[in-house]
Write a protein that holds these residues in place. Structure first.
Motif, PDB file in Angstrom:
ATOM      1  N   VAL A  46       0.860  -1.179   0.000  1.00 60.74           N
ATOM      2  CA  VAL A  46       0.000   0.000   0.000  1.00 60.74           C
ATOM      3  C   VAL A  46       0.899   1.232   0.000  1.00 60.74           C
ATOM      4  O   VAL A  46       1.817   1.340   0.819  1.00 60.74           O
ATOM      5  N   ALA A  47       0.643   2.171  -0.900  1.00 58.37           N
ATOM      6  CA  ALA A  47       1.414   3.412  -0.983  1.00 58.37           C
ATOM      7  C   ALA A  47       0.605   4.570  -0.412  1.00 58.37           C
ATOM      8  O   ALA A  47      -0.620   4.501  -0.312  1.00 58.37           O
ATOM      9  N   TRP A  48       1.291   5.654  -0.068  1.00 60.30           N
ATOM     10  CA  TRP A  48       0.604   6.870   0.356  1.00 60.30           C
ATOM     11  C   TRP A  48      -0.087   7.490  -0.844  1.00 60.30           C
ATOM     12  O   TRP A  48       0.523   7.668  -1.901  1.00 60.30           O
ATOM     13  N   SER A  49      -1.332   7.865  -0.686  1.00 66.63           N
ATOM     14  CA  SER A  49      -2.092   8.401  -1.819  1.00 66.63           C
ATOM     15  C   SER A  49      -1.593   9.766  -2.267  1.00 66.63           C
ATOM     16  O   SER A  49      -1.838  10.185  -3.395  1.00 66.63           O
ATOM     17  N   GLU A  50      -0.881  10.482  -1.396  1.00 65.18           N
ATOM     18  CA  GLU A  50      -0.375  11.800  -1.762  1.00 65.18           C
ATOM     19  C   GLU A  50       1.017  11.744  -2.395  1.00 65.18           C
ATOM     20  O   GLU A  50       1.576  12.782  -2.749  1.00 65.18           O
ATOM     21  N   GLY A  51       1.575  10.541  -2.531  1.00 61.10           N
ATOM     22  CA  GLY A  51       2.926  10.394  -3.049  1.00 61.10           C
ATOM     23  C   GLY A  51       2.997  10.406  -4.568  1.00 61.10           C
ATOM     24  O   GLY A  51       1.984  10.385  -5.274  1.00 61.10           O
ATOM     25  N   ASN A  52       4.221  10.389  -5.053  1.00 66.14           N
ATOM     26  CA  ASN A  52       4.496  10.357  -6.489  1.00 66.14           C
ATOM     27  C   ASN A  52       4.836   8.926  -6.887  1.00 66.14           C
ATOM     28  O   ASN A  52       5.847   8.376  -6.432  1.00 66.14           O
ATOM     29  N   PRO A  53       4.034   8.290  -7.725  1.00 61.74           N
ATOM     30  CA  PRO A  53       4.287   6.876  -8.052  1.00 61.74           C
ATOM     31  C   PRO A  53       5.607   6.647  -8.775  1.00 61.74           C
ATOM     32  O   PRO A  53       6.183   5.562  -8.693  1.00 61.74           O
ATOM     33  N   THR A  54       6.108   7.656  -9.480  1.00 59.49           N
ATOM     34  CA  THR A  54       7.366   7.458 -10.220  1.00 59.49           C
ATOM     35  C   THR A  54       8.571   7.366  -9.285  1.00 59.49           C
ATOM     36  O   THR A  54       9.622   6.886  -9.676  1.00 59.49           O
ATOM     37  N   GLY A  55       8.424   7.824  -8.050  1.00 57.94           N
ATOM     38  CA  GLY A  55       9.546   7.783  -7.123  1.00 57.94           C
ATOM     39  C   GLY A  55       9.557   6.560  -6.232  1.00 57.94           C
ATOM     40  O   GLY A  55      10.452   6.421  -5.386  1.00 57.94           O
ATOM     41  N   LEU A  56       8.600   5.660  -6.394  1.00 59.02           N
ATOM     42  CA  LEU A  56       8.523   4.487  -5.533  1.00 59.02           C
ATOM     43  C   LEU A  56       9.388   3.352  -6.062  1.00 59.02           C
ATOM     44  O   LEU A  56       9.596   3.213  -7.264  1.00 59.02           O
ATOM     45  N   LYS A  57       9.855   2.537  -5.146  1.00 60.15           N
ATOM     46  CA  LYS A  57      10.821   1.484  -5.480  1.00 60.15           C
ATOM     47  C   LYS A  57      10.170   0.131  -5.751  1.00 60.15           C
ATOM     48  O   LYS A  57      10.734  -0.706  -6.458  1.00 60.15           O
ATOM     49  N   GLN A  58       9.003  -0.116  -5.154  1.00 57.24           N
ATOM     50  CA  GLN A  58       8.339  -1.412  -5.290  1.00 57.24           C
ATOM     51  C   GLN A  58       6.923  -1.206  -5.807  1.00 57.24           C
ATOM     52  O   GLN A  58       6.282  -0.199  -5.523  1.00 57.24           O
ATOM     53  N   ASP A  59       6.441  -2.199  -6.563  1.00 55.19           N
ATOM     54  CA  ASP A  59       5.110  -2.104  -7.137  1.00 55.19           C
ATOM     55  C   ASP A  59       4.046  -2.299  -6.053  1.00 55.19           C
ATOM     56  O   ASP A  59       4.293  -2.939  -5.025  1.00 55.19           O
ATOM     57  N   PHE A  60       2.863  -1.771  -6.286  1.00 54.06           N
ATOM     58  CA  PHE A  60       1.806  -1.790  -5.284  1.00 54.06           C
ATOM     59  C   PHE A  60       0.453  -1.816  -5.988  1.00 54.06           C
ATOM     60  O   PHE A  60       0.340  -1.489  -7.173  1.00 54.06           O
ATOM     61  N   SER A  61      -0.580  -2.205  -5.256  1.00 52.80           N
ATOM     62  CA  SER A  61      -1.929  -2.260  -5.826  1.00 52.80           C
ATOM     63  C   SER A  61      -2.909  -1.359  -5.098  1.00 52.80           C
ATOM     64  O   SER A  61      -4.001  -1.105  -5.588  1.00 52.80           O
ATOM     65  N   LEU A  62      -2.529  -0.881  -3.898  1.00 51.30           N
ATOM     66  CA  LEU A  62      -3.422  -0.102  -3.062  1.00 51.30           C
ATOM     67  C   LEU A  62      -2.769   1.213  -2.647  1.00 51.30           C
ATOM     68  O   LEU A  62      -1.540   1.294  -2.552  1.00 51.30           O
ATOM     69  N   VAL A  63      -3.587   2.218  -2.394  1.00 52.27           N
ATOM     70  CA  VAL A  63      -3.108   3.472  -1.819  1.00 52.27           C
ATOM     71  C   VAL A  63      -3.922   3.772  -0.565  1.00 52.27           C
ATOM     72  O   VAL A  63      -5.068   3.338  -0.428  1.00 52.27           O
ATOM     73  N   TYR A  64      -3.299   4.518   0.331  1.00 52.32           N
ATOM     74  CA  TYR A  64      -3.927   4.819   1.618  1.00 52.32           C
ATOM     75  C   TYR A  64      -4.458   6.241   1.608  1.00 52.32           C
ATOM     76  O   TYR A  64      -3.743   7.193   1.291  1.00 52.32           O
ATOM     77  N   VAL A  65      -5.728   6.379   1.965  1.00 49.05           N
ATOM     78  CA  VAL A  65      -6.404   7.669   1.995  1.00 49.05           C
ATOM     79  C   VAL A  65      -6.936   7.888   3.406  1.00 49.05           C
ATOM     80  O   VAL A  65      -7.743   7.099   3.896  1.00 49.05           O
ATOM     81  N   ASP A  66      -6.461   8.938   4.065  1.00 42.68           N
ATOM     82  CA  ASP A  66      -7.091   9.286   5.333  1.00 42.68           C
ATOM     83  C   ASP A  66      -7.537  10.737   5.287  1.00 42.68           C
ATOM     84  O   ASP A  66      -7.006  11.557   4.534  1.00 42.68           O
ATOM     85  N   VAL A  67      -8.559  11.044   6.060  1.00 42.53           N
ATOM     86  CA  VAL A  67      -9.141  12.386   6.052  1.00 42.53           C
ATOM     87  C   VAL A  67      -9.633  12.711   7.454  1.00 42.53           C
ATOM     88  O   VAL A  67     -10.151  11.832   8.160  1.00 42.53           O
ATOM     89  N   THR A  68      -9.435  13.950   7.875  1.00 38.91           N
ATOM     90  CA  THR A  68      -9.988  14.389   9.149  1.00 38.91           C
ATOM     91  C   THR A  68     -11.405  14.911   8.929  1.00 38.91           C
ATOM     92  O   THR A  68     -11.764  15.338   7.825  1.00 38.91           O
ATOM     93  N   TRP A  69     -12.171  14.896   9.991  1.00 38.49           N
ATOM     94  CA  TRP A  69     -13.523  15.431   9.894  1.00 38.49           C
ATOM     95  C   TRP A  69     -13.476  16.917   9.536  1.00 38.49           C
ATOM     96  O   TRP A  69     -14.304  17.408   8.775  1.00 38.49           O
TER      97      TRP A  69
END
Length: 444
Positions: A46-69
């Motif tokens: 799982v990658a951070w949803s705010e990140g840049n996918p071109t800078g990641l080292k390993q492949d992934f299928s999910l991104v993490y999304v969190d939000v405050t109220w």
């Protein structure tokens, strides 16, 4: 990808069964799974949803999304979904075929005094605690406040409506309560609510997400989750003591903050609902991979985890052969690993052929969603695609799913695939060495 055109013909599907006894087979082929890691749907990293996918080292299928109220609803009744979608790059991830893990947070400690609930809600309640602890600084609302509870139910319903027409968000972690939405509160701030109050927050999610393909997950196996059907997640992977405590909760249950029986054993929850988690922020990942990978793998196996992140290995680049081997072992452990272990071909009377197939799972978790197993069969008359009436969800960890079909004619070629019923271009890569055409894996 341009796909080959096939000339279909009518075929009689004489039998589709979970078990097919074959006394004699003209051809029997046995296959072994590979150790390859594929970022298959709903599993892996799982990658951070705010990140840049071109800078990641390993492949992934999910991104993490969190939000405050506070971000989600700056004014009462005004939901700013567009700001969240922009910040977390929803269009980008959707275009790349990724899905999301989502968490709503009411209290996220940081270095500055702040609130993660909106000002209008504070004005309506105002009975929480501003704190400064070893966790950081923030505001912890009073989760027993009836106004907070009522407004929370309305918010979760709005979230469910937002998710309704889109399968991008797949896993919803029950945040809301406690620091980081982890259902625990620093003892110097306030006590956790009673189980009866916590059950109300769970009911908000359970009722709002009763339909659709969203899977709920809890940080701890609280007893109130037994009747709902819920997955689990661990935000402290890599800390041996915390991992053992978490596994102990899953296996044996226990008390929580003085509440007798607050946690219930859920040793078989993984068979139906996904388990995930992220590496603790206190863990040195280089040290973890170098010296403690076996302990991490043991935790993943014992919990039957499907994914790791967002703090995980998408940004980790191993150095040296030992680190590369250790990381490869970790990645090849996570989630489901589907393959065909056996194929028997029986040429029958009247020019018919029986195909006896065993779909197996070398992974530690099943595939949880209702995708379709398909066979693409070539005979002298052309190609046909069959959909055996089998449930891929039944292939649990280290288990088999035998089934058979009968076709007219002599089989000249055979491929198998597992596909999204709502998107024919999305499938699962089987962990096999045979050649493939997209998601079609060749067996003959």
């Amino acid at each position: 990808m341009r796909r080959r055109a096939f000339r279909p013909f009518l075929v009689s599907l004489l039998s589709v069964a979970l078990t097919c006894a074959v006394a004699y087979a003209d051809t029997v082929k046995l296959f072994s799974p590979t150790d390859a890691y594929y970022a298959n749907p709903y599993m892996g990293l799982v990658a951070w949803s705010e990140g840049n996918p071109t800078g990641l080292k390993q492949d992934f299928s999910l991104v993490y999304v969190d939000v405050t109220w506070a971000e989600m609803e700056p004014e009462r009744g005004v939901f700013d979904f567009s700001a969240l979608e922009k910040r977390c790059q929803f269009p980008l991830w959707k275009s790349l075929g990724k899905r999301a893990v989502f968490r709503l947070v009411l209290d996220e400690p940081s270095t500055k005094t702040h609130m993660d609930i909106p000002q209008w809600l504070y004005d309506m309640t105002g009975d929480g605690v501003f704190y400064s602890t070893s966790y950081g600084k923030g505001y912890c609302p009073n989760y027993s406040n009836p106004v907070l509870i009522q407004e929370h139910e309305r918010l979760v319903k709005a979230l469910a409506g937002w998710f309704w027409d889109d399968d991008f968000i797949t896993f919803v972690q029950l945040g809301s309560v406690g620091h980081w939405g982890e259902w625990h509160i620093h003892p110097d701030v306030m006590k956790m609510p009673e189980i009866e109050t916590l059950s109300v927050y769970l009911e908000h999610y359970a009722k709002a997400f009763v339909y659709g393909d969203v899977m709920l997950m809890m940080r701890r196996p609280f007893s109130i989750g037994l009747d709902v059907g819920i997955g689990l997640f661990n935000d402290s992977l890599g800390i041996a003591q915390e991992d053992q405590r978490w596994l102990g909760w899953i296996c044996d249950g226990g008390d929580y903050e003085g509440q007798t029986g607050g946690i219930s054993a859920m040793p078989d929850a993984w068979k139906t609902y996904a388990v995930g988690g992220e590496i603790s922020s206190e863990v040195n990942k280089k040290k973890l991979v170098k010296n403690e990978s076996e302990s991490l793998i043991a935790t993943l196996e014992a919990s039957h985890s499907s994914w790791i992140g967002p703090n995980g290995f998408t940004d980790f680049s191993p150095v040296g052969k030992a680190q590369k081997r250790a990381l490869a072992s970790i990645l090849s452990t996570i989630g489901y690993r589907l393959y065909v272990s056996r194929l028997a071909v029986v040429e029958m009377q009247e020019g018919k052929t029986k195909l006896d197939v065993t779909l197996s799972n070398a992974g530690i978790a099943p595939f949880y969603f209702g995708w379709k197993v398909k066979l693409r069969v070539q005979t002298s008359d052309g190609y046909v695609v069959l959909e055996p009436s089998v449930n891929v969800n039944d292939v649990l960890s280290e288990s088999d799913l035998p089934f058979c079909v009968t076709v007219d004619g002599k089989v000249l070629g055979l491929e198998i695939g597992v596909f999204n019923p709502d998107d024919a271009d999305e499938g699962i890569l089987l962990v096999m060495d045979t050649s493939r055409d997209g998601y079609w894996q060749r067996l003959i």
